[in-house]
Design a protein around this motif. Structure first.
Motif, PDB file in Angstrom:
ATOM      1  N   VAL A 170      -4.181   5.128 -38.484  1.00 41.01           N
ATOM      2  CA  VAL A 170      -2.902   5.627 -39.003  1.00 41.01           C
ATOM      3  C   VAL A 170      -2.694   7.088 -38.595  1.00 41.01           C
ATOM      4  O   VAL A 170      -1.995   7.844 -39.281  1.00 41.01           O
ATOM      5  CB  VAL A 170      -2.819   5.467 -40.537  1.00 41.01           C
ATOM      6  CG1 VAL A 170      -2.747   4.007 -40.921  1.00 41.01           C
ATOM      7  CG2 VAL A 170      -4.008   6.140 -41.220  1.00 41.01           C
ATOM      8  N   GLU A 171      -3.300   7.478 -37.491  1.00 40.66           N
ATOM      9  CA  GLU A 171      -3.197   8.862 -37.021  1.00 40.66           C
ATOM     10  C   GLU A 171      -1.733   9.286 -36.879  1.00 40.66           C
ATOM     11  O   GLU A 171      -0.904   8.550 -36.345  1.00 40.66           O
ATOM     12  CB  GLU A 171      -3.894   8.998 -35.664  1.00 40.66           C
ATOM     13  CG  GLU A 171      -3.824  10.394 -35.066  1.00 40.66           C
ATOM     14  CD  GLU A 171      -4.517  10.484 -33.722  1.00 40.66           C
ATOM     15  OE1 GLU A 171      -4.466  11.559 -33.098  1.00 40.66           O
ATOM     16  OE2 GLU A 171      -5.113   9.461 -33.300  1.00 40.66           O
ATOM     17  N   GLY A 172      -1.439  10.500 -37.357  1.00 38.87           N
ATOM     18  CA  GLY A 172      -0.091  11.030 -37.256  1.00 38.87           C
ATOM     19  C   GLY A 172       0.791  10.745 -38.451  1.00 38.87           C
ATOM     20  O   GLY A 172       1.886  11.290 -38.551  1.00 38.87           O
ATOM     21  N   LEU A 173       0.325   9.918 -39.382  1.00 42.02           N
ATOM     22  CA  LEU A 173       1.116   9.595 -40.569  1.00 42.02           C
ATOM     23  C   LEU A 173       0.725  10.514 -41.726  1.00 42.02           C
ATOM     24  O   LEU A 173      -0.452  10.811 -41.925  1.00 42.02           O
ATOM     25  CB  LEU A 173       0.917   8.138 -40.983  1.00 42.02           C
ATOM     26  CG  LEU A 173       1.250   7.079 -39.926  1.00 42.02           C
ATOM     27  CD1 LEU A 173       1.094   5.685 -40.519  1.00 42.02           C
ATOM     28  CD2 LEU A 173       2.649   7.270 -39.375  1.00 42.02           C
ATOM     29  N   GLU A 174       1.715  10.969 -42.465  1.00 39.98           N
ATOM     30  CA  GLU A 174       1.470  11.818 -43.627  1.00 39.98           C
ATOM     31  C   GLU A 174       2.042  11.141 -44.864  1.00 39.98           C
ATOM     32  O   GLU A 174       3.187  10.689 -44.863  1.00 39.98           O
ATOM     33  CB  GLU A 174       2.109  13.191 -43.434  1.00 39.98           C
ATOM     34  CG  GLU A 174       1.745  14.171 -44.541  1.00 39.98           C
ATOM     35  CD  GLU A 174       2.197  15.591 -44.242  1.00 39.98           C
ATOM     36  OE1 GLU A 174       1.841  16.505 -45.004  1.00 39.98           O
ATOM     37  OE2 GLU A 174       2.916  15.786 -43.237  1.00 39.98           O
ATOM     38  N   TYR A 175       1.221  11.053 -45.913  1.00 41.33           N
ATOM     39  CA  TYR A 175       1.579  10.333 -47.123  1.00 41.33           C
ATOM     40  C   TYR A 175       1.659  11.284 -48.308  1.00 41.33           C
ATOM     41  O   TYR A 175       0.880  12.236 -48.412  1.00 41.33           O
ATOM     42  CB  TYR A 175       0.541   9.250 -47.447  1.00 41.33           C
ATOM     43  CG  TYR A 175       0.339   8.230 -46.363  1.00 41.33           C
ATOM     44  CD1 TYR A 175       1.080   7.053 -46.338  1.00 41.33           C
ATOM     45  CD2 TYR A 175      -0.607   8.433 -45.354  1.00 41.33           C
ATOM     46  CE1 TYR A 175       0.894   6.103 -45.354  1.00 41.33           C
ATOM     47  CE2 TYR A 175      -0.794   7.490 -44.357  1.00 41.33           C
ATOM     48  CZ  TYR A 175      -0.047   6.326 -44.360  1.00 41.33           C
ATOM     49  OH  TYR A 175      -0.240   5.397 -43.372  1.00 41.33           O
ATOM     50  N   ASN A 176       2.608  11.016 -49.180  1.00 43.32           N
ATOM     51  CA  ASN A 176       2.673  11.721 -50.447  1.00 43.32           C
ATOM     52  C   ASN A 176       1.715  11.019 -51.404  1.00 43.32           C
ATOM     53  O   ASN A 176       1.870   9.837 -51.702  1.00 43.32           O
ATOM     54  CB  ASN A 176       4.099  11.695 -50.987  1.00 43.32           C
ATOM     55  CG  ASN A 176       4.260  12.476 -52.276  1.00 43.32           C
ATOM     56  OD1 ASN A 176       5.166  12.229 -53.040  1.00 43.32           O
ATOM     57  ND2 ASN A 176       3.392  13.437 -52.534  1.00 43.32           N
ATOM     58  N   VAL A 177       0.703  11.742 -51.868  1.00 46.46           N
ATOM     59  CA  VAL A 177      -0.340  11.133 -52.686  1.00 46.46           C
ATOM     60  C   VAL A 177       0.126  11.044 -54.129  1.00 46.46           C
ATOM     61  O   VAL A 177       0.452  12.048 -54.753  1.00 46.46           O
ATOM     62  CB  VAL A 177      -1.642  11.938 -52.607  1.00 46.46           C
ATOM     63  CG1 VAL A 177      -2.725  11.270 -53.447  1.00 46.46           C
ATOM     64  CG2 VAL A 177      -2.096  12.059 -51.157  1.00 46.46           C
ATOM     65  N   THR A 178       0.158   9.831 -54.632  1.00 45.00           N
ATOM     66  CA  THR A 178       0.451   9.591 -56.039  1.00 45.00           C
ATOM     67  C   THR A 178      -0.789   8.983 -56.682  1.00 45.00           C
ATOM     68  O   THR A 178      -1.789   8.733 -56.020  1.00 45.00           O
ATOM     69  CB  THR A 178       1.648   8.647 -56.204  1.00 45.00           C
ATOM     70  OG1 THR A 178       1.373   7.422 -55.503  1.00 45.00           O
ATOM     71  CG2 THR A 178       2.905   9.269 -55.631  1.00 45.00           C
ATOM     72  N   ASP A 179      -0.718   8.754 -57.962  1.00 46.32           N
ATOM     73  CA  ASP A 179      -1.886   8.260 -58.692  1.00 46.32           C
ATOM     74  C   ASP A 179      -2.240   6.835 -58.286  1.00 46.32           C
ATOM     75  O   ASP A 179      -1.366   5.975 -58.167  1.00 46.32           O
ATOM     76  CB  ASP A 179      -1.612   8.318 -60.195  1.00 46.32           C
ATOM     77  CG  ASP A 179      -2.883   8.170 -61.001  1.00 46.32           C
ATOM     78  OD1 ASP A 179      -3.967   8.380 -60.437  1.00 46.32           O
ATOM     79  OD2 ASP A 179      -2.800   7.841 -62.193  1.00 46.32           O
ATOM     80  N   GLY A 180      -3.514   6.590 -58.039  1.00 43.94           N
ATOM     81  CA  GLY A 180      -3.995   5.235 -57.807  1.00 43.94           C
ATOM     82  C   GLY A 180      -3.871   4.713 -56.395  1.00 43.94           C
ATOM     83  O   GLY A 180      -3.733   3.514 -56.195  1.00 43.94           O
ATOM     84  N   ILE A 181      -3.924   5.575 -55.385  1.00 41.72           N
ATOM     85  CA  ILE A 181      -3.848   5.123 -53.995  1.00 41.72           C
ATOM     86  C   ILE A 181      -5.237   4.685 -53.526  1.00 41.72           C
ATOM     87  O   ILE A 181      -6.212   5.424 -53.663  1.00 41.72           O
ATOM     88  CB  ILE A 181      -3.313   6.230 -53.077  1.00 41.72           C
ATOM     89  CG1 ILE A 181      -1.846   6.508 -53.393  1.00 41.72           C
ATOM     90  CG2 ILE A 181      -3.459   5.841 -51.609  1.00 41.72           C
ATOM     91  CD1 ILE A 181      -1.244   7.591 -52.538  1.00 41.72           C
ATOM     92  N   THR A 182      -5.326   3.492 -52.977  1.00 42.42           N
ATOM     93  CA  THR A 182      -6.614   2.965 -52.516  1.00 42.42           C
ATOM     94  C   THR A 182      -6.657   2.873 -51.001  1.00 42.42           C
ATOM     95  O   THR A 182      -5.646   2.606 -50.343  1.00 42.42           O
ATOM     96  CB  THR A 182      -6.882   1.577 -53.117  1.00 42.42           C
ATOM     97  OG1 THR A 182      -5.779   0.710 -52.809  1.00 42.42           O
ATOM     98  CG2 THR A 182      -7.065   1.656 -54.622  1.00 42.42           C
TER      99      THR A 182
END
Length: 230
Positions: free
Chosen positions: A127-139
């Motif tokens: 998933v190189e190059g992808l940026e995620y907004n971290v919310t509670d409970g990400i696995t």
């Protein structure tokens, strides 16, 4: 028992997606029609009944071949088309990235305005190059149920998990086979993360970024040229 039922349900869904069930039905009906025609025409042309049994044996032997072909290929007007494997389809169930740097390489990080919160940038890996907004409970893991799927053999089905407590970000290793490394240190219990921390799953690297309105304001101020009229 529920786990087995879930696996069977997914397998049945995959058979339907690949049109294997339709192929089986079509194959059986086609063979039956051919055998019925043969049973009528063979006596007319004085063909021995042994050929009828040979045809039946050939159809039975070709049955698994037809199933294998239908599992890997779809017959279209353009010929046989390779069906995407189940592992590739897992990526469709991932949480959506906030930013896809593969599609926006011309955008600098400073020009991207984000909401306040924790962000995860994939620097290497599937998933190189992808940026995620971290919310509670990400696995993280290899399983389709994970929020971010990492298709590597050394990644466990459920490898690690992010959680947020009192606005602080934590990562926990879910008893994975190869472990989770934070800043070059393998963790054994939940670890609090900070801006700039590096998460590593062997050769897959993520970087933690924390953004806030104050940080964005300071960044924009740094880029502003102040003109002194005095």
């Amino acid at each position: 028992m529920n786990h087995l039922k879930t696996k069977l349900t997914r397998f049945y869904g995959e058979l339907r997606r690949r049109n294997v069930l339709n192929t089986i039905a079509l194959y059986i009906v086609s063979c039956w029609i051919i055998l019925q025609v043969g049973s009528v025409t063979f006596p007319i042309f004085d063909v021995k009944n042994d050929y009828y049994h040979w045809m039946l044996a050939i159809f039975i032997m070709l049955f698994p071949v037809a199933i294998c072909i239908s599992w890997f290929y779809n017959l279209t007007v353009h010929g046989f088309v390779r069906i995407a494997p189940f592992s590739e389809r897992r990526m469709l169930n991932n949480m959506s990235p906030i930013i896809d740097r593969r599609m926006s390489l011309n955008q600098s990080r400073e020009n991207i305005i984000r909401a306040d919160g924790w962000y995860l940038l994939a620097e290497t890996g599937p998933v190189e190059g992808l940026e995620y907004n971290v919310t509670d409970g990400i696995t993280f893991g290899r399983a389709i149920e994970c929020d971010i799927t990492l298709l590597r053999s050394y990644i466990s089905r459920f490898h690690a998990k992010f959680s947020i407590q009192d606005n602080n970000l934590y990562i926990e290793d879910l008893k994975s086979a190869n472990g989770t490394v934070v800043n070059n240190e393998k963790i054994v219990k939940p670890r609090r993360l900070h801006n700039g921390d590096e998460i590593r799953f062997k050769d897959i690297v993520f970087k933690i970024n924390e953004y806030s309105t104050q940080n964005q304001g300071d960044s924009m101020l740094d880029q502003t040229t102040l003109i002194n009229n005095g």
